[in-house]
Scaffold this motif. Structure first.
Motif, mmCIF file in Angstrom:
data_model
loop_
_atom_site.group_PDB
_atom_site.id
_atom_site.type_symbol
_atom_site.label_atom_id
_atom_site.label_comp_id
_atom_site.label_asym_id
_atom_site.label_seq_id
_atom_site.Cartn_x
_atom_site.Cartn_y
_atom_site.Cartn_z
ATOM 1 N N SER A 1 0.824 -1.199 0.000
ATOM 2 C CA SER A 1 0.000 0.000 0.000
ATOM 3 C C SER A 1 0.859 1.250 0.000
ATOM 4 O O SER A 1 2.072 1.192 0.191
ATOM 5 N N VAL A 2 0.179 2.358 -0.229
ATOM 6 C CA VAL A 2 0.777 3.678 -0.121
ATOM 7 C C VAL A 2 -0.052 4.440 0.902
ATOM 8 O O VAL A 2 -1.260 4.568 0.734
ATOM 9 N N SER A 3 0.580 4.930 1.945
ATOM 10 C CA SER A 3 -0.142 5.573 3.034
ATOM 11 C C SER A 3 0.191 7.048 3.129
ATOM 12 O O SER A 3 1.364 7.426 3.163
ATOM 13 N N LEU B 1 4.203 16.846 4.262
ATOM 14 C CA LEU B 1 3.179 15.816 4.087
ATOM 15 C C LEU B 1 3.852 14.459 4.025
ATOM 16 O O LEU B 1 4.797 14.265 3.267
ATOM 17 N N GLY B 2 3.332 13.537 4.811
ATOM 18 C CA GLY B 2 3.961 12.226 4.896
ATOM 19 C C GLY B 2 3.470 11.273 3.829
ATOM 20 O O GLY B 2 2.313 11.319 3.397
ATOM 21 N N CYS B 3 4.374 10.406 3.384
ATOM 22 C CA CYS B 3 4.030 9.337 2.458
ATOM 23 C C CYS B 3 4.901 8.135 2.798
ATOM 24 O O CYS B 3 6.127 8.240 2.802
ATOM 25 N N ASN B 4 4.262 7.035 3.077
ATOM 26 C CA ASN B 4 4.971 5.783 3.316
ATOM 27 C C ASN B 4 4.411 4.700 2.416
ATOM 28 O O ASN B 4 3.215 4.695 2.113
ATOM 29 N N TYR B 5 5.283 3.817 1.992
ATOM 30 C CA TYR B 5 4.836 2.732 1.134
ATOM 31 C C TYR B 5 5.361 1.418 1.686
ATOM 32 O O TYR B 5 6.312 1.380 2.464
#
Lengths: 113, 114
Positions: free
Chosen positions: B3-5, B21-25
């Motif tokens: 996923s991409v969160s 802005l955060g983005c985790n995958y």
């Protein structure tokens, strides 16, 4: 240079009707994709194509058909519209793979009643 | 599941405030990373992208993002936001072993107050 052109911009369908969303690009891009955008769910891939005559399914392909008879055009067909298909649909294209990022069309807002 | 969160769903800032802005995958292996912006009523536009090399990438309109491989993150930053930055921001990941597959986060809505 028009980029990615989608038509229509807005459409209202009755449940069970069929229709085709048009997408055309004039950048000679090999890759084209269809996404749907729903609140809180981001963009989800419906179908994509890596070149004329080649298509494949994405995350949410059910209820949709595509074809790619030319490099320029990538229409999305709704076979029998359902209220769950109410969404904003974006067509996107890319040159030589997604490394260059996609160019998106302006979207089609579809409502199924 | 892969996923991409994007954990920030809605951010409200005053003009001149700093933005992150955060983005985790969760995809393993090599990935290409992107940030897209969608201004109200418009289509998505590419803000910046990372393929390889310097993990700090600069995009348009003063935005930058840093790829931290150990944290599977690709956070978007801007030192001083403007009212015109009001938009929805999407992080996207292209795992190279999936070819053309391109996965988007759910988006972060940014509102900048004048």
């Amino acid at each position: 240079n028009a980029g990615v052109t989608q038509t229509p911009k807005f459409q209202v369908l009755k449940t069970g009707q069929s229709m085709t969303l048009q997408c055309a690009q004039d950048m000679n891009h090999e890759y084209m994709s269809w996404y749907r955008q729903d609140p809180g769910m981001g963009l989800r891939l419906i179908h994509y194509s890596v070149g004329a005559g080649i298509t494949d399914q994405g995350e949410v392909p059910n209820g949709y058909n595509v074809s790619r008879s030319t490099t320029e055009d990538f229409p999305l067909r709704l076979l029998s519209a359902a209220p769950s298909q109410t969404s904003v649909y974006f067509c996107a294209s890319s040159y030589e793979g997604v490394n260059y990022g996609y160019t998106f069309g302006s979207g089609t807002r579809l409502t199924v009643v | 599941a892969q996923s991409v969160s994007q954990h920030n769903h809605h951010v409200i800032l005053s003009e001149a405030a700093s933005l992150e802005l955060g983005c985790n995958y969760s995809y393993g292996g090599t990935v290409n990373l992107f940030w897209y912006v969608q201004y109200p009523g418009q289509h998505l536009q590419l803000l910046l992208k990372y393929f390889s090399g310097d993990p700090l990438v600069k995009g348009i309109k003063g935005f930058e993002a840093e790829f931290i491989k150990s944290k599977f993150s690709f956070n978007l930053r801007k030192p001083s936001v403007q009212w015109s930055d009001t938009a929805e921001y999407f992080c996207a990941v292209n795992p190279l072993n999936t070819g053309n597959q391109f996965y988007f986060g759910t988006g972060t809505s940014l509102t900048v107050i004048p």
